[in-house]
Design a protein around this motif. Structure first.
Motif, PDB file in Angstrom:
ATOM      1  N   GLN A   1       0.832  -1.199   0.000  1.00  0.00           N
ATOM      2  CA  GLN A   1       0.000   0.000   0.000  1.00  0.00           C
ATOM      3  C   GLN A   1       0.872   1.258   0.000  1.00  0.00           C
TER       4      GLN A   1
ATOM      5  N   ASP B   1       2.536   1.592  -3.507  1.00  0.00           N
ATOM      6  CA  ASP B   1       1.580   2.055  -4.521  1.00  0.00           C
ATOM      7  C   ASP B   1       1.166   3.505  -4.290  1.00  0.00           C
TER       8      ASP B   1
ATOM      9  N   SER C   1      -0.163  -4.470  -9.103  1.00  0.00           N
ATOM     10  CA  SER C   1       0.480  -3.189  -8.828  1.00  0.00           C
ATOM     11  C   SER C   1       1.451  -2.869  -9.958  1.00  0.00           C
TER      12      SER C   1
END
Length: 161
Positions: free
Chosen positions: A18, A21, A40
């Motif tokens: 997370q 990204d 991703s």
């Protein structure tokens, strides 16, 4: 930051995915091939994921006539990313080829807890093994270590008896 070239294991990548990204946008080339790492633009797996490798393995066995439609294939796996992802591939390939998957999940074994010896298991000074240990260590029993746990005669070149 440009990126990470050796991120070992999908749990570690999942823990920072997370952040990668969202904020960092650094390239990650993990040494893991779980399908959960896909999706991703910053995480690049080199090679096929575990499920695709299992699909390829089942396809190979079908091509070589080692298994045929209607057969049952066994799949023993460890719980977690690696095992469950491979099982997903086995099920997908089996469905396509008319096979049945018989699965068996194995739990990872944890190392046994160390415990002290109860009084009934206290070493006997007349035991030849104990006598050798005491001779080597100045008349006293050495602390437990990798060299003295169990009966290491074979590793140390001793002959028991």
């Amino acid at each position: 930051m440009l990126g990470f070239t050796q991120f070992i294991g999908s749990p570690f990548v999942a823990a920072v995915k997370q952040r990668i990204d969202g904020r960092d946008k650094g390239l990650v080339i993990p040494q893991a091939w779980s399908a959960s790492l896909l999706g991703s633009p910053y995480v690049r797996t080199v090679g096929a994921t575990y499920d695709v490798e299992t699909i390829n393995a089942v396809g190979f066995l079908l091509d070589r006539k080692r298994i045929a439609s209607g057969d049952r294939i066994g799949h023993v796996y460890f719980e977690g990313d690696y095992g469950e992802n491979a099982l997903t591939g086995a099920k997908a390939a089996a469905k396509e080829a008319g096979l049945t998957v018989v699965e068996q999940k194995k739990r990872r074994r944890r190392p046994p807890r160390r415990r002290s010896r109860p009084p009934s298991e206290t070493p006997d000074a007349t035991d030849p093994y104990e006598a050798r240990l005491r001779t080597l260590h100045g008349g006293r029993r050495p602390p437990l270590s990798g060299q003295t746990v169990g009966r290491p005669e074979g590793r140390l070149g001793w002959k028991h008896g």
